[in-house]
Structures are given as C-alpha cells and as structure tokens.
Design a protein around this motif. Structure first.
Motif, PDB file in Angstrom:
ATOM      1  N   MET A 111       0.834  -1.211   0.000  1.00 27.72           N
ATOM      2  CA  MET A 111       0.000   0.000   0.000  1.00 27.72           C
ATOM      3  C   MET A 111       0.865   1.255   0.000  1.00 27.72           C
ATOM      4  O   MET A 111       0.576   2.238  -0.664  1.00 27.72           O
ATOM      5  CB  MET A 111      -0.777  -0.029   1.327  1.00 27.72           C
ATOM      6  CG  MET A 111      -2.152   0.436   1.245  1.00 27.72           C
ATOM      7  SD  MET A 111      -2.990  -0.669   0.149  1.00 27.72           S
ATOM      8  CE  MET A 111      -4.160   0.454  -0.440  1.00 27.72           C
ATOM      9  N   LEU A 112       1.911   1.211   0.811  1.00 28.27           N
ATOM     10  CA  LEU A 112       2.829   2.346   0.921  1.00 28.27           C
ATOM     11  C   LEU A 112       3.539   2.578  -0.423  1.00 28.27           C
ATOM     12  O   LEU A 112       3.687   3.711  -0.872  1.00 28.27           O
ATOM     13  CB  LEU A 112       3.832   2.069   2.044  1.00 28.27           C
ATOM     14  CG  LEU A 112       4.761   3.180   2.491  1.00 28.27           C
ATOM     15  CD1 LEU A 112       5.177   2.971   3.931  1.00 28.27           C
ATOM     16  CD2 LEU A 112       5.989   3.238   1.630  1.00 28.27           C
ATOM     17  N   VAL A 113       3.923   1.486  -1.065  1.00 25.83           N
ATOM     18  CA  VAL A 113       4.585   1.599  -2.380  1.00 25.83           C
ATOM     19  C   VAL A 113       3.606   2.211  -3.388  1.00 25.83           C
ATOM     20  O   VAL A 113       3.958   3.137  -4.131  1.00 25.83           O
ATOM     21  CB  VAL A 113       5.096   0.220  -2.854  1.00 25.83           C
ATOM     22  CG1 VAL A 113       5.646   0.313  -4.273  1.00 25.83           C
ATOM     23  CG2 VAL A 113       6.145  -0.326  -1.904  1.00 25.83           C
ATOM     24  N   ASP A 114       2.375   1.707  -3.384  1.00 29.84           N
ATOM     25  CA  ASP A 114       1.347   2.260  -4.298  1.00 29.84           C
ATOM     26  C   ASP A 114       1.208   3.761  -4.099  1.00 29.84           C
ATOM     27  O   ASP A 114       1.180   4.529  -5.055  1.00 29.84           O
ATOM     28  CB  ASP A 114      -0.032   1.633  -3.994  1.00 29.84           C
ATOM     29  CG  ASP A 114      -0.217   0.286  -4.662  1.00 29.84           C
ATOM     30  OD1 ASP A 114       0.520  -0.009  -5.615  1.00 29.84           O
ATOM     31  OD2 ASP A 114      -1.101  -0.470  -4.210  1.00 29.84           O
ATOM     32  N   TYR A 115       1.116   4.148  -2.835  1.00 26.08           N
ATOM     33  CA  TYR A 115       0.901   5.568  -2.544  1.00 26.08           C
ATOM     34  C   TYR A 115       2.109   6.391  -3.004  1.00 26.08           C
ATOM     35  O   TYR A 115       1.962   7.428  -3.657  1.00 26.08           O
ATOM     36  CB  TYR A 115       0.643   5.783  -1.045  1.00 26.08           C
ATOM     37  CG  TYR A 115       0.282   7.223  -0.753  1.00 26.08           C
ATOM     38  CD1 TYR A 115      -1.048   7.637  -0.780  1.00 26.08           C
ATOM     39  CD2 TYR A 115       1.270   8.170  -0.507  1.00 26.08           C
ATOM     40  CE1 TYR A 115      -1.384   8.965  -0.562  1.00 26.08           C
ATOM     41  CE2 TYR A 115       0.949   9.501  -0.286  1.00 26.08           C
ATOM     42  CZ  TYR A 115      -0.380   9.894  -0.314  1.00 26.08           C
ATOM     43  OH  TYR A 115      -0.698  11.215  -0.109  1.00 26.08           O
ATOM     44  N   ALA A 116       3.300   5.925  -2.685  1.00 29.40           N
ATOM     45  CA  ALA A 116       4.519   6.650  -3.069  1.00 29.40           C
ATOM     46  C   ALA A 116       4.609   6.762  -4.589  1.00 29.40           C
ATOM     47  O   ALA A 116       4.945   7.824  -5.130  1.00 29.40           O
ATOM     48  CB  ALA A 116       5.750   5.941  -2.514  1.00 29.40           C
ATOM     49  N   LEU A 117       4.266   5.697  -5.291  1.00 29.34           N
ATOM     50  CA  LEU A 117       4.331   5.733  -6.763  1.00 29.34           C
ATOM     51  C   LEU A 117       3.321   6.728  -7.325  1.00 29.34           C
ATOM     52  O   LEU A 117       3.619   7.442  -8.289  1.00 29.34           O
ATOM     53  CB  LEU A 117       4.077   4.335  -7.349  1.00 29.34           C
ATOM     54  CG  LEU A 117       5.244   3.358  -7.217  1.00 29.34           C
ATOM     55  CD1 LEU A 117       4.834   1.961  -7.670  1.00 29.34           C
ATOM     56  CD2 LEU A 117       6.464   3.830  -8.017  1.00 29.34           C
ATOM     57  N   SER A 118       2.155   6.797  -6.695  1.00 32.59           N
ATOM     58  CA  SER A 118       1.160   7.748  -7.217  1.00 32.59           C
ATOM     59  C   SER A 118       1.651   9.181  -6.990  1.00 32.59           C
ATOM     60  O   SER A 118       1.488  10.038  -7.852  1.00 32.59           O
ATOM     61  CB  SER A 118      -0.224   7.513  -6.607  1.00 32.59           C
ATOM     62  OG  SER A 118      -0.244   7.962  -5.277  1.00 32.59           O
ATOM     63  N   CYS A 119       2.312   9.444  -5.864  1.00 31.75           N
ATOM     64  CA  CYS A 119       2.876  10.795  -5.636  1.00 31.75           C
ATOM     65  C   CYS A 119       3.952  11.078  -6.679  1.00 31.75           C
ATOM     66  O   CYS A 119       3.980  12.140  -7.293  1.00 31.75           O
ATOM     67  CB  CYS A 119       3.563  10.904  -4.279  1.00 31.75           C
ATOM     68  SG  CYS A 119       2.476  10.711  -2.901  1.00 31.75           S
ATOM     69  N   LEU A 120       4.831  10.111  -6.874  1.00 30.09           N
ATOM     70  CA  LEU A 120       5.959  10.336  -7.778  1.00 30.09           C
ATOM     71  C   LEU A 120       5.493  10.538  -9.217  1.00 30.09           C
ATOM     72  O   LEU A 120       6.051  11.348  -9.951  1.00 30.09           O
ATOM     73  CB  LEU A 120       6.946   9.173  -7.689  1.00 30.09           C
ATOM     74  CG  LEU A 120       7.740   9.140  -6.370  1.00 30.09           C
ATOM     75  CD1 LEU A 120       8.417   7.802  -6.174  1.00 30.09           C
ATOM     76  CD2 LEU A 120       8.764  10.252  -6.336  1.00 30.09           C
ATOM     77  N   SER A 121       4.438   9.838  -9.625  1.00 24.26           N
ATOM     78  CA  SER A 121       4.013  10.026 -11.014  1.00 24.26           C
ATOM     79  C   SER A 121       3.341  11.387 -11.174  1.00 24.26           C
ATOM     80  O   SER A 121       3.428  11.994 -12.235  1.00 24.26           O
ATOM     81  CB  SER A 121       3.139   8.871 -11.494  1.00 24.26           C
ATOM     82  OG  SER A 121       1.964   8.841 -10.753  1.00 24.26           O
ATOM     83  N   LYS A 122       2.709  11.874 -10.099  1.00 22.52           N
ATOM     84  CA  LYS A 122       2.110  13.213 -10.169  1.00 22.52           C
ATOM     85  C   LYS A 122       3.182  14.272 -10.376  1.00 22.52           C
ATOM     86  O   LYS A 122       2.982  15.267 -11.041  1.00 22.52           O
ATOM     87  CB  LYS A 122       1.363  13.514  -8.866  1.00 22.52           C
ATOM     88  CG  LYS A 122      -0.124  13.231  -8.945  1.00 22.52           C
ATOM     89  CD  LYS A 122      -0.825  13.761  -7.722  1.00 22.52           C
ATOM     90  CE  LYS A 122      -1.649  12.657  -7.086  1.00 22.52           C
ATOM     91  NZ  LYS A 122      -1.946  12.862  -5.685  1.00 22.52           N
TER      92      LYS A 122
END
Ligand code: GLN
Length: 300
Positions: A111-122
């Motif tokens: 979940m943490l990885v998913d969230y971090a990836l969504s921030c980074l792609s933004k």
C-alpha cells in the motif's frame, strides 16, 4: 510419532507415513495449516512445485533432499518463519532475499509503495528525481525502495538502516534487481546521514510495536524477526514518527512528501504528530483489510 526420521525411508509407503508424522509435528507446534506447509516444504526440498508434490509427479527422493526436508520441518516446528526457511519473500511482484537480519516484507506494505508511486508520477513533470532522490528509512530488505525504483526509471534513492546486516541484504537485493547504480546505502539512525540532502519523498515502515505488546506477538515474529525492526521507541511505540516528522522537514523539498506505514490504530495519532510538526495535505490510506495503514503529509 512427532519426530521426522532424517534417514530416507526405503519405500514410498514409508515416505507417506513420515509425511503424516511431519504433519502432526507441525500441528502439535501450533501451525494452523500443517498439511499445506508439509507440501510446501517438501516442494522446497525437492526443488519442484507444490502441485507436483500433490500430484506426486517428482523423481525418487534422494538422501540429501530428505535431509533438507527433515531440517525444514525441524525449523518450522520451532516456528521459524517460512520466508526465513525459504530465504526469499515475494513483494510487489518481485522476489527479495531475506534472512533473520531483516523484517519479512508484508503485503500491507505494498500500500505504501502504491501511494509513493502515485505521488511520484504526479510530480514527474516538475521534479527531477535524480536531483531530489527518494529516501527509504529503515530499508531492511530494501523492498520498499526497490519496488519504487523498479517502477520509476528516472528515480534514485537512499536506502538507510541502522543495521549493517540489514543493509547488506538490501544491497544483495538491489544488485539482484539491477539497481545498484541508482541506490546509495547508508548506515544511519533515521535521517541522520541524509541531513544535508534535498529529497522529494521520504518513505518508511519504521518499528512501531510498543514494548509492552512485543510479548503477545506470534512466535514467528517475536522470536525470529529482528527486534530492532519491530519495537518502536517511546511508550506508545511512535518515537520514530516523531523524529521522522521533525527531521523530515529539513530534508524534504517544499511540496515533498513524508509517507509512512503505521500499525493498527496508530494512524490518527501519527496524523496528529504530522500536523503538529507543520505538515499539510495529510492523507490516510487503508490496507486491504481496511486498516488505516499509510499516513502521508506534505512539507509546505
Ligand atoms: N522497510 C522494510 C519493510 O517494510 C523494513 C522495515 C523495518 O525494518 N521496520 O519490510
């Protein structure tokens, strides 16, 4: 009989009897799915799949394989986690080497990885990740940072851990995933070693179990996973979040994110810690069991 005979039985019937006795040994040790685990450990010893074990489509068992199997059963009866017996754990679709020096990656941490990836792609259009790396505090096996970097080609990162032994494992994993040139490994207490850096995102799954709760953990966790990776500081176990929130402000660029995993029931207190330290846009994400698992905030 509760002990497996380490000497290879001479015929298939005897092997079958030994497998049944292995199953009862696991059951007596408090393992909930003993048959499943016997199949898994036999498959591991034979180097075949569990399906092949069930269908009995494997070549005759050798002495050596039988000895390995007996040893795996012995370890499992002592409640050694399966991941340490296998030496690997899957996380975010990737294989990670694990041993007793690092925490076993957990599905909820994805979940943490998913969230971090969504921030980074933004941010990817506006932030140069080479200049502003990702920091993984308490990297352990390296699973979080490696999963992130595998999915964002331009990003670089710092893998930080207090334990030299854990860093060694994360190095092995980074190399297995061809990421050695994109990760700096640093032995450090939380953010101490990256103080002078500017980072886009800090991710961490810090130790968060209060000292008083360690005793009630299941034996696989309590007796085998590193205490350093489990036990939080301060009475409530949240000492690492307090320090991360404070120190993170010095390391993060404006708009940069602090993203942490928390234990069950800790999200609201951690949110409070973030707000008091001055973070904005706080978000909480639940895991698949609907437990509040990830807390994130932005540096203003
Ligand atoms: N970052 C690693 C993980 O999430 C290790 C975390 C820890 O040691 N507390 O699995």
């Amino acid at each position: 009989m509760d002990k497996l005979n380490p000497v290879l039985p001479s015929n298939a019937l005897q092997i079958k009897a030994e497998l049944i006795s292995a199953e009862s040994a696991l059951e007596a040790a408090g393992i909930e799915t003993p048959r499943f685990e016997v199949q898994l450990l036999l498959a591991l010893a034979l180097g075949v799949s569990r399906t092949q074990v069930i269908a009995q489509t494997y070549s005759p068992v050798t002495n050596r394989q039988w000895q390995s199997f007996s040893e795996y059963i012995r370890l499992r009866v002592a409640r050694t986690p399966l991941a340490y017996i296998r030496g690997t754990q899957e996380f975010y679709g990737l294989d990670f080497r694990v041993d007793r020096n690092c925490l076993i990656p957990r599905p909820e941490t994805e979940m943490l990885v998913d969230y971090a990836l969504s921030c980074l792609s933004k941010y990817s259009d506006i932030i140069d990740f080479t200049e502003f790396p990702v920091v993984d505090v308490g990297t352990g096996s390296g699973c979080i940072l490696i999963a992130i970097l595998k999915n964002i080609n331009s990003a670089k990162g710092f893998a930080v851990d207090l334990s030299a032994e854990a860093l060694h494992i994360s190095c092995i994993n980074a190399s297995a995933h061809h990421l050695t040139d994109r990760i700096h490994f640093l032995q450090s207490s939380l953010l101490d070693a990256v103080r002078s850096q500017s980072c886009s995102i800090i991710v961490s799954n810090p130790p968060y179990i209060p000292n008083t709760e360690i005793g009630s953990l299941q034996p696989e966790v309590r007796d085998f996973e590193p205490r350093l990776a489990l036990e939080g500081t301060d009475k409530d176990g949240l000492g690492s979040y307090r320090r991360l929130a404070e120190e993170g402000l010095r390391v993060l660029i404006s708009g940069g994110k602090l993203v942490v995993e928390v234990g069950m029931g800790q999200a609201r207190t951690v949110e409070e810690i973030f707000i008091r330290s001055g973070y904005i846009d706080i978000e909480i994400r639940n895991d698949l069991a609907n437990i509040e698992r990830v807390v994130a905030g932005s540096r203003p």
